[in-house]
Design a protein around this motif. Sequence first.
Motif, PDB file in Angstrom:
ATOM      1  N   ASP A   1       0.769  -1.110   0.038  1.00  0.00           N
ATOM      2  CA  ASP A   1      -0.193  -0.006  -0.169  1.00  0.00           C
ATOM      3  C   ASP A   1       0.815   1.314   0.096  1.00  0.00           C
ATOM      4  OD1 ASP A   1      -1.826   2.049   0.125  1.00  0.00           O
ATOM      5  OD2 ASP A   1      -2.812   1.222   2.031  1.00  0.00           O
ATOM      6  N   ASP A   2       0.989   1.810  -1.076  1.00  0.00           N
ATOM      7  CA  ASP A   2       2.049   2.791  -1.388  1.00  0.00           C
ATOM      8  C   ASP A   2       1.401   4.166  -1.102  1.00  0.00           C
ATOM      9  OD1 ASP A   2       0.253   2.903  -3.637  1.00  0.00           O
ATOM     10  OD2 ASP A   2       1.846   2.081  -5.022  1.00  0.00           O
ATOM     11  N   GLY A   3       0.077   4.406  -0.818  1.00  0.00           N
ATOM     12  CA  GLY A   3      -0.683   5.652  -0.706  1.00  0.00           C
ATOM     13  C   GLY A   3      -1.118   6.205  -1.964  1.00  0.00           C
ATOM     14  N   MET A   4      -0.693   5.467  -3.101  1.00  0.00           N
ATOM     15  CA  MET A   4      -1.233   5.828  -4.416  1.00  0.00           C
ATOM     16  C   MET A   4      -2.321   4.930  -5.076  1.00  0.00           C
ATOM     17  SD  MET A   4       1.289   8.337  -4.563  1.00  0.00           S
ATOM     18  CE  MET A   4       2.753   8.371  -3.628  1.00  0.00           C
ATOM     19  N   ARG A   5      -3.086   4.635  -4.222  1.00  0.00           N
ATOM     20  CA  ARG A   5      -4.163   3.633  -4.560  1.00  0.00           C
ATOM     21  C   ARG A   5      -5.603   4.399  -4.826  1.00  0.00           C
ATOM     22  NH1 ARG A   5      -1.559   0.511  -7.560  1.00  0.00           N
ATOM     23  NH2 ARG A   5       0.416   1.620  -6.866  1.00  0.00           N
ATOM     24  N   ARG A   6      -6.383   3.790  -5.513  1.00  0.00           N
ATOM     25  CA  ARG A   6      -7.984   4.167  -5.400  1.00  0.00           C
ATOM     26  C   ARG A   6      -8.388   3.950  -4.240  1.00  0.00           C
ATOM     27  NH1 ARG A   6      -8.814   1.750 -11.266  1.00  0.00           N
ATOM     28  NH2 ARG A   6      -7.580   0.340 -10.250  1.00  0.00           N
ATOM     29  N   GLU A   7      -9.574   4.897  -4.036  1.00  0.00           N
ATOM     30  CA  GLU A   7     -10.371   4.715  -3.017  1.00  0.00           C
ATOM     31  C   GLU A   7     -10.993   3.014  -2.616  1.00  0.00           C
ATOM     32  OE1 GLU A   7     -13.214   7.904  -2.057  1.00  0.00           O
ATOM     33  OE2 GLU A   7     -14.669   6.547  -1.220  1.00  0.00           O
ATOM     34  N   GLY A   8     -10.615   2.698  -1.482  1.00  0.00           N
ATOM     35  CA  GLY A   8     -11.134   1.359  -1.105  1.00  0.00           C
ATOM     36  C   GLY A   8     -10.252   0.198  -2.009  1.00  0.00           C
ATOM     37  N   GLU A   9      -9.401   0.572  -2.609  1.00  0.00           N
ATOM     38  CA  GLU A   9      -8.811  -0.541  -3.398  1.00  0.00           C
ATOM     39  C   GLU A   9      -7.920  -1.481  -2.642  1.00  0.00           C
ATOM     40  OE1 GLU A   9      -6.216   1.042  -6.633  1.00  0.00           O
ATOM     41  OE2 GLU A   9      -6.285  -0.720  -7.670  1.00  0.00           O
ATOM     42  N   PRO A  10      -6.979  -0.905  -1.659  1.00  0.00           N
ATOM     43  CA  PRO A  10      -6.266  -1.920  -0.955  1.00  0.00           C
ATOM     44  C   PRO A  10      -7.195  -3.000  -0.337  1.00  0.00           C
ATOM     45  CG  PRO A  10      -5.266   0.238  -0.617  1.00  0.00           C
ATOM     46  CD  PRO A  10      -6.631   0.494  -1.274  1.00  0.00           C
ATOM     47  N   GLU A  11      -8.082  -2.535   0.413  1.00  0.00           N
ATOM     48  CA  GLU A  11      -9.032  -3.589   1.237  1.00  0.00           C
ATOM     49  C   GLU A  11      -9.851  -4.525   0.156  1.00  0.00           C
ATOM     50  OE1 GLU A  11      -9.205  -0.145   1.254  1.00  0.00           O
ATOM     51  OE2 GLU A  11      -8.722   0.373   3.067  1.00  0.00           O
ATOM     52  N   ALA A  12     -10.305  -4.211  -0.809  1.00  0.00           N
ATOM     53  CA  ALA A  12     -10.777  -4.833  -1.891  1.00  0.00           C
ATOM     54  C   ALA A  12      -9.871  -5.945  -2.452  1.00  0.00           C
ATOM     55  CB  ALA A  12     -11.386  -4.098  -3.181  1.00  0.00           C
ATOM     56  N   VAL A  13      -8.667  -5.504  -2.808  1.00  0.00           N
ATOM     57  CA  VAL A  13      -7.975  -6.451  -3.442  1.00  0.00           C
ATOM     58  C   VAL A  13      -7.408  -7.523  -2.342  1.00  0.00           C
ATOM     59  CG1 VAL A  13      -5.456  -6.684  -4.370  1.00  0.00           C
ATOM     60  CG2 VAL A  13      -6.691  -4.711  -5.194  1.00  0.00           C
ATOM     61  N   VAL A  14      -7.112  -6.894  -1.163  1.00  0.00           N
ATOM     62  CA  VAL A  14      -6.487  -8.061  -0.273  1.00  0.00           C
ATOM     63  C   VAL A  14      -7.566  -8.864   0.104  1.00  0.00           C
ATOM     64  CG1 VAL A  14      -5.747  -8.091   2.055  1.00  0.00           C
ATOM     65  CG2 VAL A  14      -4.676  -6.591   0.824  1.00  0.00           C
ATOM     66  N   SER A  15      -8.760  -8.497   0.120  1.00  0.00           N
ATOM     67  CA  SER A  15      -9.903  -9.591   0.420  1.00  0.00           C
ATOM     68  C   SER A  15      -9.952 -10.496  -0.667  1.00  0.00           C
ATOM     69  CB  SER A  15     -11.115  -9.000   1.004  1.00  0.00           C
ATOM     70  OG  SER A  15     -12.084  -8.977   0.245  1.00  0.00           O
ATOM     71  N   MET A  16      -9.993 -10.167  -1.933  1.00  0.00           N
ATOM     72  CA  MET A  16     -10.113 -10.840  -3.033  1.00  0.00           C
ATOM     73  C   MET A  16      -9.053 -11.926  -2.979  1.00  0.00           C
ATOM     74  SD  MET A  16      -9.715  -9.914  -6.891  1.00  0.00           S
ATOM     75  CE  MET A  16      -7.981  -9.907  -7.119  1.00  0.00           C
ATOM     76  N   LEU A  17      -7.635 -11.572  -2.827  1.00  0.00           N
ATOM     77  CA  LEU A  17      -6.660 -12.473  -3.033  1.00  0.00           C
ATOM     78  C   LEU A  17      -6.508 -13.484  -1.816  1.00  0.00           C
ATOM     79  CD1 LEU A  17      -3.675 -10.005  -3.410  1.00  0.00           C
ATOM     80  CD2 LEU A  17      -4.710 -11.544  -5.238  1.00  0.00           C
ATOM     81  N   ARG A  18      -7.077 -13.012  -0.501  1.00  0.00           N
ATOM     82  CA  ARG A  18      -7.333 -13.930   0.607  1.00  0.00           C
ATOM     83  C   ARG A  18      -8.454 -15.130   0.092  1.00  0.00           C
ATOM     84  NH1 ARG A  18      -6.226  -9.775   5.354  1.00  0.00           N
ATOM     85  NH2 ARG A  18      -3.943 -10.170   5.283  1.00  0.00           N
ATOM     86  N   GLY A  19      -9.440 -14.604  -0.479  1.00  0.00           N
ATOM     87  CA  GLY A  19     -10.504 -15.435  -1.041  1.00  0.00           C
ATOM     88  C   GLY A  19     -10.013 -16.438  -1.820  1.00  0.00           C
ATOM     89  N   PHE A  20      -8.989 -16.141  -2.820  1.00  0.00           N
ATOM     90  CA  PHE A  20      -8.364 -17.326  -3.541  1.00  0.00           C
ATOM     91  C   PHE A  20      -7.205 -18.178  -2.795  1.00  0.00           C
ATOM     92  CE2 PHE A  20      -8.068 -13.858  -7.140  1.00  0.00           C
ATOM     93  CZ  PHE A  20      -9.381 -14.138  -7.376  1.00  0.00           C
ATOM     94  N   GLY A  21      -7.151 -18.144  -1.414  1.00  0.00           N
ATOM     95  CA  GLY A  21      -6.590 -19.029  -0.473  1.00  0.00           C
ATOM     96  C   GLY A  21      -5.092 -18.584  -0.529  1.00  0.00           C
ATOM     97  N   MET A  22      -4.704 -17.181  -0.762  1.00  0.00           N
ATOM     98  CA  MET A  22      -3.443 -16.719  -0.983  1.00  0.00           C
ATOM     99  C   MET A  22      -3.223 -16.229   0.509  1.00  0.00           C
ATOM    100  SD  MET A  22      -2.828 -14.669  -4.485  1.00  0.00           S
ATOM    101  CE  MET A  22      -3.158 -15.567  -5.913  1.00  0.00           C
ATOM    102  N   ARG A  23      -1.599 -16.402   0.975  1.00  0.00           N
ATOM    103  CA  ARG A  23      -1.349 -15.970   2.001  1.00  0.00           C
ATOM    104  C   ARG A  23      -0.799 -14.629   1.858  1.00  0.00           C
ATOM    105  NH1 ARG A  23       3.547 -17.726   5.233  1.00  0.00           N
ATOM    106  NH2 ARG A  23       4.030 -18.911   3.228  1.00  0.00           N
ATOM    107  N   VAL A  24      -1.533 -13.548   2.338  1.00  0.00           N
ATOM    108  CA  VAL A  24      -1.311 -12.311   1.904  1.00  0.00           C
ATOM    109  C   VAL A  24      -0.757 -11.213   3.201  1.00  0.00           C
ATOM    110  CG1 VAL A  24      -2.159 -10.052   0.636  1.00  0.00           C
ATOM    111  CG2 VAL A  24      -3.011 -12.359   0.363  1.00  0.00           C
TER     112      VAL A  24
END
Lengths: 302, 302
Positions: free
Chosen positions: A47-70
């Motif tokens: 999270d570099d501070g340059m992401r769109r609104e709500g993007e970090p939360e949405a991406v991380v939850s998606m990746l965890r949904g794929f069973g990844m260790r994030v």
Amino acid sequence: MKSMAEIKREVGDGKAVSACSGGVDSTVASCLAQKAIGDRLTVIYVDDGMRREGEPEAVVSMLRGFGMRVRILDAGDEFFKSLKGKIDAEEKRLAFRHTFYSVLGNEVKRVGADYLIQGTIAADVVETAGGVKTQHNVLEQIGVDTRQFGFKLLEPLKDLYKPQVRAVARELGLPEDVSEKMPFPGPGLCIRVLGEVTPERVEILRKATKIIEEETSMLPAFQRFAVLHSDRATGVRDGKRSYGYIITLRLVESEDAMTARAVEVPYYLLKRISKRVFDEIPEVSRCLYDITDKPPATIEFE
Amino acid sequence: MKSMAEIKREVGDGKAVSACSGGVDSTVASCLAQKAIGDRLTVIYVDDGMRREGEPEAVVSMLRGFGMRVRILDAGDEFFKSLKGKIDAEEKRLAFRHTFYSVLGNEVKRVGADYLIQGTIAADVVETAGGVKTQHNVLEQIGVDTRQFGFKLLEPLKDLYKPQVRAVARELGLPEDVSEKMPFPGPGLCIRVLGEVTPERVEILRKATKIIEEETSMLPAFQRFAVLHSDRATGVRDGKRSYGYIITLRLVESEDAMTARAVEVPYYLLKRISKRVFDEIPEVSRCLYDITDKPPATIEFE
């Protein structure tokens, strides 16, 4: 698949880290790596501070949904510090890249991995080699030795173009949200803030980006985004002169990002978007609409 | 007419100079003065290096056609010198104004006149007093004593708004070219070059201005013009990265310049204009289209 076999062979019994922004390229690369080495992969979301609104939360939850260790690295302050006072586009890209790989290098060491897996694709390599721009994730091709950051690089997608990467995503069974995802630049909003990148200016652009994404969602586009100019322009607020920010709206159609056409946005919609921008972001007093194809422009401004 | 009587009474048997740009305001003021004091009026055309292509020649020949005694002051170098290194909009306006009145003051002395007649109108005074911007021809209202430049000021139109000035022009029998003329800012192209004003950058803007005026002539507009940004943006020329200039197209409808609506330009025409810009001005790699009304923007950018 050939790239999975390569990852297995290279990493062997060791560990690897993959940097994933949630875009189609890095998500496909991370999925391949996960299938290849399973739990010996750690996926890092910077999270570099340059992401769109709500993007970090949405991406991380998606990746965890794929069973990844994030793991999420909250590194906004480091990025803003490295960008402070820089106004030249190429200098900003270099500063961003250096901070990105330093932050990541520390994490690779912490995890005890030897390899960094990333989603570089063919267009990134071609454009960097051709001098169009320095893609932030292209390192070896421009003579940067990644060992200075403490890792070796694996790029399983570097012979593929965007449509092929999307095909692999579909083949891997990834949802449309991923396989058809709109590209977003590696350095994020940073390269859409012309001139100096400050938290305040990124926040203005973040709000404008959200408005444009929402209001143009019914128009097909390869990319849709806002740009904040460093030039300012006179405006009138409550009968007084103001010196306001300028926002440009850009929508393009493209197959592979190597060429692109500006999307025709109906005039009523341009007016509606700009009205929302002025209502919700009082610092902005002027909206422009980019009508330029690639070439002669690039898709992005920097 | 009341203002003619005032000019007669003020100037008496003396001499006066009028500064005429060829716009409707200063042409009407010069005509009134000519009718009031005849040959004791010298009309000065200041060529400040910031005019549109072919404009100085066209204006001077028109004014001479009206029987006026016209002198051209070729002062481009002095203006560029005074603007060198200045990037702030208000500083640029102040530098322009100071040079304008210095150049003019010298000429008033040379001619042996006591009075300078100029076409200030009510909107100029209102906007300057209201803090919207400093009109370059509004002096006494902001506390500038014109005696420092060696003359007293006469402003015969200062109670009239634009539509009334146009009515006077028609009453005086001036041709439509004058009475319906599109407004053009006093400081000329200078305030449409964002950032530093150099001869090279003004020349790029001059070419873009010509293209926009030619290509949009069938669309009704109060003003139609180009703006050159100081921000630049990446482009691609012959497969290589370029860092090109950005031009914005602006067309507005307005009655009196106090409010304005952006004109809807058909998309095919936007594309045609931008194609000509890229073909004829290789330094430019991006064209934007301004969709902002006044308020919240002003008509001009500075």
